[in-house]
Design an enzyme around this catalytic site. Structure first.
Site, PDB file in Angstrom:
ATOM      1  N   TYR A   1      26.552  17.225  -5.971  1.00 33.57           N
ATOM      2  CA  TYR A   1      27.365  16.234  -5.266  1.00 33.57           C
ATOM      3  C   TYR A   1      26.885  14.810  -5.560  1.00 33.57           C
ATOM      4  O   TYR A   1      27.607  13.854  -5.316  1.00 33.57           O
ATOM      5  CB  TYR A   1      27.326  16.449  -3.753  1.00 33.57           C
ATOM      6  CG  TYR A   1      27.883  17.754  -3.251  1.00 33.57           C
ATOM      7  CD1 TYR A   1      28.539  18.657  -4.083  1.00 33.57           C
ATOM      8  CD2 TYR A   1      27.738  18.098  -1.909  1.00 33.57           C
ATOM      9  CE1 TYR A   1      29.029  19.849  -3.594  1.00 33.57           C
ATOM     10  CE2 TYR A   1      28.230  19.286  -1.417  1.00 33.57           C
ATOM     11  CZ  TYR A   1      28.865  20.163  -2.255  1.00 33.57           C
ATOM     12  OH  TYR A   1      29.340  21.348  -1.753  1.00 33.57           O
TER      13      TYR A   1
ATOM     14  N   HIS B   1      24.216  27.580  -6.099  1.00 37.78           N
ATOM     15  CA  HIS B   1      25.546  26.998  -5.899  1.00 37.78           C
ATOM     16  C   HIS B   1      26.681  27.851  -6.464  1.00 37.78           C
ATOM     17  O   HIS B   1      27.753  27.948  -5.870  1.00 37.78           O
ATOM     18  CB  HIS B   1      25.585  25.603  -6.521  1.00 37.78           C
ATOM     19  CG  HIS B   1      26.606  24.708  -5.909  1.00 37.78           C
ATOM     20  ND1 HIS B   1      26.432  23.361  -5.771  1.00 37.78           N
ATOM     21  CD2 HIS B   1      27.836  24.964  -5.394  1.00 37.78           C
ATOM     22  CE1 HIS B   1      27.499  22.828  -5.203  1.00 37.78           C
ATOM     23  NE2 HIS B   1      28.364  23.776  -4.964  1.00 37.78           N
TER      24      HIS B   1
END
Length: 274
Positions: free
Chosen positions: A47, A105
Site C-alpha cells: 500500500y 498478502h
C-alpha cells in the site's frame, strides 16, 4: 465493538482498512478512524502508506496496546531471510516494535509455501508479530498452510461483500480454527446504489453501507471498511446498535449475486474450490 477469537488472537471485529489510500490521505484517515472508535488498523507493505499510518498512530492519544495493528508481506519478499528483513522495515516505517497480526498478502507459486511459512513463523517467534495469517488464499491453500503451520494461522483476509459470497472459505476457516477478514466490504462503494440494501437501510434509518457491514459482522466475519471522509468513517463504525432480521439477511443472501469479484485474484484455479 465486538471481537472475533481465533486461536490465541482476539481481533476487533470492525477495523479500518487503508487499501488505496495515499500517504497524504492515510494519515488523516487513520486519525479520524481512531477518533471514531476504531481500534483495529489494517495496512500492507504494497500500500506504500505504512509510514503515514505509523505517524498517525504515534501522534494519537490512543495507547499502542489498545490498537490491533495488521500489516502484510508482499509476494516479492516471500523467501526466507528476505521476509524477515522486509518485516523489520515495516516495523521501522510503522514506528512499532511489534505488529499484532502479520499476513502473507497473496499466494506466490514461485516460492515454496513451506519456506514462506517457516520464515513467517520465525518472525513470530522473534516477537516481531503477535499473530500470523494469510490473505487471498483459496480453500485448498488454506488447508495446506494450516498443515504446514498448525495452530498458527488466525485469519484469511479475502474480498467479501454482499456481491461475493465466501461461504466455502468461511466454512473452511471454521473447520481449521481460523477467522475470515473481509476487505472491500462495501464493494468499492457499489452497495450504496443497491435497491435491496437501500430498502433494508431505510427500514432501520441507516445507510446501505451500514447494512452491508452488519450482514458481514452477523456472520462472524471481521470487516475492514475504508474511507477518506471523516463522516463516512464515523458512519461505518456506527453499526453496533441495530440488527438485521432473518428476512433481511435472506434478501441479501438470495436477491443479490454472489460471484462479483472486484479484485483480480491473480491465479487461475477455482477460487473457493475445496
Amino acid at each position: 465493538m465486538d471481537h472475533i477469537t481465533a486461536g490465541a488472537a482476539r481481533i476487533p471485529a470492525l477495523g479500518f482498512g487503508t487499501f488505496e489510500l495515499t500517504p497524504e490521505d492515510a494519515g488523516p484517515a487513520v486519525e479520524a478512524a481512531l477518533a471514531a472508535g476504531y481500534r483495529h488498523i489494517d495496512t500492507a507493505q504494497v500500500y506504500r502508506n505504512e509510514a503515514a499510518v505509523g505517524e498517525a498512530l504515534a501522534a494519537s492519544d490512543v495507547p499502542r496496546d489498545a490498537i490491533f495493528l495488521t500489516t502484510k508481506v508482499w509476494t516479492d519478499h516471500f523467501r526466507d531471510c528476505d521476509l524477515q528483513a522486509s518485516v523489520a522495515e515495516s516495523l521501522r516505517r510503522l514506528r512499532v516494535e511489534q505488529v499484532d497480526l502479520l499476513l502473507l498478502h497473496w499466494p506466490n507459486p514461485d516460492v515454496s509455501l513451506a519456506e514462506t511459512l517457516g520464515a513467517l513463523v520465525d518472525v513470530q517467534e522473534r516477537g516481531m508479530t503477535k499473530h500470523v495469517g494469510i490473505s487471498n488464499f483459496p480453500c485448498a491453500l488454506m488447508r495446506e498452510a494450516a498443515g504446514i503451520a498448525p495452530g498458527r494461522i488466525v485469519t484469511n483476509q479475502v474480498e467479501f461483500h454482499p456481491y461475493l459470497g465466501q461461504q466455502r472459505v468461511l466454512a473452511a476457516a471454521r473447520e481449521l480454527g481460523m477467522s475470515v477478514t473481509a476487505y472491500s466490504p462495501l464493494a468499492r462503494g457499489r452497495v450504496f446504489d443497491d435497491p435491496v440494501l437501500q430498502r433494508i437501510a431505510a427500514a432501520h434509518g441507516r445507510d446501505p453501507g451500514q447494512v452491508a457491514l452488519r450482514w458481514l459482522l452477523d456472520q462472524g466475519v471481521v470487516a475492514l471498511p475504508r474511507s477518506r471522509t471523516p463522516d463516512h468513517i464515523r458512519a461505518n463504525f456506527a453499526v453496533g446498535d441495530f440488527v438485521l432480521d432473518d428476512a433481511e439477511r435472506a434478501a441479501i443472501d438470495n436477491e443479490l449475486p454472489k460471484d462479483v469479484r472486484l479484485i483480480d485474484p491473480g491465479f487461475a484455479p477455482e477460487w473457493d474450490a475445496a
